[in-house]
Scaffold this active site. Structure first.
Site, mmCIF file in Angstrom:
data_model
loop_
_atom_site.group_PDB
_atom_site.id
_atom_site.type_symbol
_atom_site.label_atom_id
_atom_site.label_comp_id
_atom_site.label_asym_id
_atom_site.label_seq_id
_atom_site.Cartn_x
_atom_site.Cartn_y
_atom_site.Cartn_z
ATOM 1 N N ASP A 410 -6.473 9.276 -1.801
ATOM 2 C CA ASP A 410 -5.871 8.119 -2.453
ATOM 3 C C ASP A 410 -6.935 7.109 -2.892
ATOM 4 O O ASP A 410 -7.953 6.925 -2.215
ATOM 5 C CB ASP A 410 -4.901 7.456 -1.465
ATOM 6 C CG ASP A 410 -4.197 6.250 -2.044
ATOM 7 O OD1 ASP A 410 -3.442 6.428 -3.018
ATOM 8 O OD2 ASP A 410 -4.406 5.132 -1.537
ATOM 9 N N GLU A 463 -7.349 11.060 -6.636
ATOM 10 C CA GLU A 463 -6.600 10.120 -7.474
ATOM 11 C C GLU A 463 -7.626 9.103 -7.973
ATOM 12 O O GLU A 463 -7.936 8.123 -7.296
ATOM 13 C CB GLU A 463 -5.494 9.419 -6.683
ATOM 14 C CG GLU A 463 -4.624 8.545 -7.569
ATOM 15 C CD GLU A 463 -4.185 7.243 -6.923
ATOM 16 O OE1 GLU A 463 -3.327 6.565 -7.504
ATOM 17 O OE2 GLU A 463 -4.713 6.878 -5.856
#
Length: 732
Positions: A410, A463
């Site tokens: 993330d 990401e």
């Protein structure tokens, strides 16, 4: 007996830095002495654990309430013993935790000190084991700047003076073995900082279990002894997760995928997900399930992106054993499991990692480096070897201990740049004066090198929302070493285009084509994730222009465009049936919408897109290679028509994809084709089966020697409004 008064007072006060030098069995003046500290005790005897006979009666130490000591007569050899305690008229016997030697070995100490202990969770945390013939739990924690660390729980009435830990050399690790503590016991660490100030009780940074929120204690969980039954999947996983394989990911928030209204609207357990979610994903044709973070987290509203227990599957859905059962169920169904992993930041919660030993231990001390302004969280200090080791070991833990198939990392962009979301003067340049976070870059490269090197067949996904180069390039070529990268630019551009009224789309045509200028620079995944259906962004169906049937036609055409476009696929739960409302983490998806034809039609389309995608190598084998893509019509903005060919490896039939993003039918429309033959219509998003009006091409068309789209041959097709068509060249 040479017990210094200060030692005695420090033991009673619970601030002795080396309690094992005082308590337990010791030699003093040529004699064996037993010392024990039990607050409130009236008498204590050291007894033979086999016969129950008294070996030595301990006497109270004057001026040190609860501290007792006694000389073991003529004995010359160390001996095993229990403590028999009388307090308030009650008597019990138990092992003395201070009679046990260390558990950690010198090699573990060396690797921890060096910051290279890849299996850190085997040493730190809470481990149920038999030590020196006694059942109990070994506790170990890293707190280098603490003056004292103790373990507290119901087993010692949460009295931090009872079970102090032993400092292990210069590693900063403290450890102890506590007899009779085992599976299911709740505990925390009680820490005195270097000034002997008592800190808030801390959850275990390497704890394998947690209490149900809002309680914050760690829970002893025994990870050993599990017999995995997913060998068939693990054997073939590496072949299934290569770049040239189909990958269609179903992103799921376990807390809100489906709830049980008749039981207080609770979320499903891991075991219920193992049955319901896995079978649903299998039926829908997804190859992978990606779970939003399941590392233990205190605040539901963070969706798991502010974790505290990085080694603990959240108890919201069950125990670690039940989580493993979910993984096994997915693997039995030939579905991989990807975890969202959050090494970018952690919350300030008092029981967590922040100021763990009274100092900025896991985080940077300077808020310009150690505080994240977007989320009010702490940033890991990647340049500290022990912190980098902690995070890399955590990645390996999920991959090795729980057979997870991949990690989606993330907020990578927030890690890569020191000035991320910071104004001038609010960030610290790197050693070269630049904005790149060189330590974070090195950490990510090390993490990827280590995980791919240690665990066969896994994948990592970034990401990453900027144009940082070579995210999915190998580290030995200067890349970050990820297997895949989310294509955030594609997502933003194409959703912006789809939001336009079709009459205006011709002015924004490049938003649908620009992604092909860089589509092969990384190993991309095309994400329609949870981030696109929260915070006022509306649902996917809400983003589409028009009313009623037009909205659904737009969405179906867009999904067709996505599945035909180079790149692996990711779709957030609910988007597969055109969930009407924006996602709400506190409630279930609106499954009742499947009673409405338009919604069930979208669901059937996604299922068939997944099937078409998996069954035709042209749609996935050369995702990251320009040889796998050929424009047929790229610049026809006036009609808002796009056409291209996808190609697989040798022997794969090419697939022609044609999109019409206006509500105008293009009848008898000629589209150039690269090869002569019959082009079979494999999928039509305007099919009545999906909720369209059924206009199409009666199963397929034959090419003619009529030039079109810059090709010598072409096919004449009916191109329905707001539709994507797939044609496959029929092989002889």
């Amino acid at each position: 007996m040479a017990l210094a008064l200060q030692d005695a007072q420090d033991i009673v006060a619970g601030c002795h830095g080396d309690p094992f030098s005082v308590l337990g069995l010791h030699e003093a003046d040529g004699k064996l002495v037993v010392r024990a500290f039990v607050p409130g005790a009236q008498s204590i005897d050291a007894i033979d654990p086999k016969t129950g006979r008294t070996i030595v009666r301990l006497a109270p130490v004057p001026g040190a309430a609860g501290l007792f000591e006694g000389v073991a007569g003529r004995r010359r050899k160390r001996f095993a013993y229990h403590l028999s305690v009388t307090r308030d008229g009650h008597q019990w016997s138990a092992d003395d935790p201070y009679r046990f030697g260390p558990v950690m070995g010198e090699w573990d100490e060396y690797l921890i000190g060096e910051g290279t202990h890849r299996q850190l969770w085997h040493v730190l945390g809470a481990h149920v084991l038999k030590h020196e013939g006694v059942e109990g739990t070994h506790f170990a924690v890293w707190a280098p700047n603490a003056a004292r660390v103790s373990i507290v729980g119901d087993f010692n009435t949460w009295d931090g003076r009872r079970h102090l830990l032993r400092r292990r050399g210069h590693t900063g690790v403290w450890e102890t073995f506590v007899p009779a503590v085992g599976e299911g016991d709740v505990y925390k660490f009680e820490v005195l900082d270097s000034h002997r100030h008592l800190l808030p009780q801390k959850a275990d940074p390497v704890g394998f279990g947690s209490e149900h929120p809002p309680r914050t204690g760690s829970v002893v969980r025994n990870l050993s002894g599990h017999e995995w039954t997913d060998n068939a999947w693990m054997t073939k996983r590496a072949a299934l997760q290569r770049f040239d394989q189909p990958m269609s990911i179903y992103e799921v928030h376990l807390g809100s995928w489906r709830r049980v209204p008749e039981d207080g609207n609770r979320p499903l357990s891991y075991l219920e997900h193992a049955e319901q979610l896995v079978s649903y994903a299998k039926d829908m044709g997804f190859t992978h399930i990606e779970l939003m973070p399941i590392s233990e987290f205190p605040f539901d509203g963070s969706w798991g992106y502010q974790p505290v227990g990085l080694f603990a599957p959240t108890i919201r859905h069950g125990t670690p054993a039940e989580f493993r059962a979910f993984i096994e169920a997915a693997h039995k169904a030939d579905i991989g499991v990807i975890l969202d992993w959050v090494p970018g930041h952690f919350p300030e919660d008092a029981h967590g990692l922040a100021k763990f030993d009274g100092t900025a231990l896991y985080e940077h001390a300077d808020p310009k480096e150690g505080f994240h302004p977007d989320w009010n969280t702490m940033v890991f200090n990647y340049g500290r070897a022990e912190v980098s080791n902690y995070l890399i070991a955590n990645a390996l833990y999920w991959l090795q201990e729980h057979h997870v198939d991949g990690l989606r990392v993330d907020a990578v962009a927030s890690m890569l740049y020191r000035d991320y979301s910071r104004k001038d003067g609010e960030w610290v340049p790197n050693k070269d004066g630049g904005r790149e976070n060189l330590e974070a870059i090195a950490f990510l490269q090390n993490m990827n090198t280590t995980t791919y090197g240690e665990v066969d067949g896994i994948m990592t996904i970034a990401e990453e929302s900027t144009a940082f180069p070579d995210v999915s390039a190998p580290t030995d070529a200067g890349g970050l070493g990820f297997g895949f990268k989310w294509n955030m630019g594609w997502m933003n551009d194409t959703l912006s285009y789809m939001a336009e009224d079709p009459v205006h789309r011709k002015y924004h045509h490049s938003k649908m084509t620009f992604g092909l200028h860089y589509a092969f620079s990384e190993n991309f995944i095309l994400p329609l994730s949870h981030d696109e259906v929260v915070h006022g962004k509306g649902s996917m169906i809400d983003k589409m222009p028009g009313q009623g049937a037009d909205k659904f036609a737009n969405l179906r055409a867009y999904y067709g465009f996505m599945w035909g476009h180079p790149g692996k696929k990711l779709l957030f739960m609910g988007c597969e049936f055109a969930q009407g409302a924006e996602w709400n983490h506190d409630s279930s998806l609106d499954w009742h919408l499947l009673d409405i034809d338009e919604h069930s039609g979208v669901q059937r389309l996604v299922r068939d897109l997944n099937t078409l995608y998996r069954d035709h190598p042209a749609l996935y084998e050369q995702d990251a290679k320009p040889e796998g893509f050929e424009w047929i019509e790229e610049n026809n903005g006036d009609e808002s028509v796009l056409a291209w060919v996808r190609r697989g490896g040798d022997g794969a039939s090419p697939m022609l994809v044609v999109c019409n993003f206006t509500p105008v039918e293009r009848s008898e429309r000629r589209i150039g084709v690269p090869e002569h033959g019959r082009w079979v219509e494999r999928l039509n998003t305007n099919s009545e089966f999906y909720g369209g009006d059924g206009r199409g091409n009666m199963g397929g068309v034959d090419s003619d020697q009529v030039a079109a789209s810059g090709r010598a041959q072409s096919i004449k097709i009916t191109l329905p409004p707001l539709t994507t068509l797939f044609f496959e060249l029929e092989c002889d």
